[in-house]
Design an enzyme around this catalytic site. Structure first.
Site, short mmCIF file in Angstrom:
data_model
loop_
_atom_site.label_atom_id
_atom_site.label_comp_id
_atom_site.label_asym_id
_atom_site.label_seq_id
_atom_site.Cartn_x
_atom_site.Cartn_y
_atom_site.Cartn_z
N TYR A 1 0.83 -1.21 0.00
CA TYR A 1 0.00 0.00 0.00
C TYR A 1 0.87 1.26 0.00
O TYR A 1 0.65 2.19 -0.77
CB TYR A 1 -0.93 -0.04 1.21
CG TYR A 1 -1.73 1.22 1.37
CD1 TYR A 1 -2.79 1.50 0.53
CD2 TYR A 1 -1.38 2.14 2.34
CE1 TYR A 1 -3.50 2.69 0.66
CE2 TYR A 1 -2.08 3.32 2.48
CZ TYR A 1 -3.14 3.58 1.63
OH TYR A 1 -3.82 4.77 1.75
N GLU B 1 -10.63 6.10 6.49
CA GLU B 1 -9.96 6.86 7.55
C GLU B 1 -10.87 7.00 8.77
O GLU B 1 -10.41 6.89 9.91
CB GLU B 1 -9.56 8.25 7.05
CG GLU B 1 -8.51 8.25 5.95
CD GLU B 1 -7.15 7.77 6.41
OE1 GLU B 1 -6.95 7.55 7.62
OE2 GLU B 1 -6.26 7.62 5.55
N TRP C 1 -4.09 0.92 11.12
CA TRP C 1 -4.33 1.00 9.69
C TRP C 1 -4.25 -0.38 9.04
O TRP C 1 -4.94 -0.67 8.08
CB TRP C 1 -3.36 1.98 9.06
CG TRP C 1 -3.61 2.16 7.60
CD1 TRP C 1 -2.78 1.86 6.57
CD2 TRP C 1 -4.82 2.66 7.00
NE1 TRP C 1 -3.38 2.14 5.37
CE2 TRP C 1 -4.63 2.64 5.60
CE3 TRP C 1 -6.03 3.13 7.51
CZ2 TRP C 1 -5.61 3.06 4.71
CZ3 TRP C 1 -7.00 3.55 6.62
CH2 TRP C 1 -6.80 3.51 5.24
#
Length: 226
Positions: free
Chosen positions: A20, A42, A50
């Site tokens: 990513y 988010e 994350w």
């Protein structure tokens, strides 16, 4: 003789994090559907890692109609109740309900400004803000720009849009380049911000195999923590 390892930001640890980081995080976004996706992810990440959200990304894509804000805006209470029971997403009622409300607010921004893209880039003067952070500790959790974006989003009815979330969103969408200067992506993302071709990182693997999506459809993301 093995290749020299690439210098990266310190936050990516897992293989999915690294893929990513190397292909998405911080690449300037100009696609409204990608903006809605990253705003959703988010917000979901608040209080979580994350890495957890990346693992659930495809689950979110399926649960929220491919991140189509028009489709999501039509979700009702029954859809929220259904998604609360869906293990493919973060089963937090307020977060799930906020995606529906945010889709409606997102459409109002599009109606008023022609696109979310045209509106949101105004918070950084229309072009990426390229920072020169030497280390992770130099990256602030919030900035004057993220404060301003958060205040305006919440005024418009968005939820899970605090300044820390907005800062992560701006990093993810390339509105700010917060790759540390020693990271190989800092310079490449800078080229993207100038409309130049971004070099593809060397090495094996792809987000297509990691999360089941077409790399050609990917748009960028992050230097944590939110």
């Amino acid at each position: 003789m093995s290749e020299n390892p690439l210098n990266r930001c310190s936050w990516p640890v897992s293989e999915l994090d690294i893929l990513y980081h190397d292909t998405e995080w911080g690449v300037p976004v100009h696609d409204d559907r990608v903006f809605f996706e990253l705003l959703t992810l988010e917000g979901a990440q608040a209080g979580l890692s994350w890495s957890t959200i990346l693992k659930k990304r495809e689950g979110y894509r399926e649960a929220f109609a491919g991140f189509d804000p028009v489709a999501v805006s039509r979700f009702g209470e029954a859809d929220v109740e259904r998604l609360v029971l869906n293990p493919a997403v973060v089963r937090h009622r307020q977060k799930i309900a906020s995606v529906v409300g945010n889709a409606r607010a997102f459409l109002r921004v599009q109606e008023e400004h022609g696109s979310f893209d045209a509106w949101v880039w105004g918070f950084v003067g229309g072009r990426p803000r390229v920072n020169r952070r030497r280390g992770h500790g130099d990256i602030p959790a919030r900035t004057a720009e993220s404060d301003a974006l958060s205040k305006e989003l919440m005024r418009r009815g968005f939820r899970f849009a605090g300044s820390t979330i907005c800062q992560a969103f701006m990093q993810a969408t390339g509105m700010v380049n917060d790759h540390v200067i020693s990271c190989f992506r800092h310079g490449e993302i800078g080229k993207a911000g100038l409309g130049m071709e971004v070099l593809k990182p060397p090495g094996k693997g792809s987000l297509e195999t990691a999360v089941g999506m077409e790399v050609s459809k990917l748009q960028p993301h992050r230097d944590d923590k939110r």
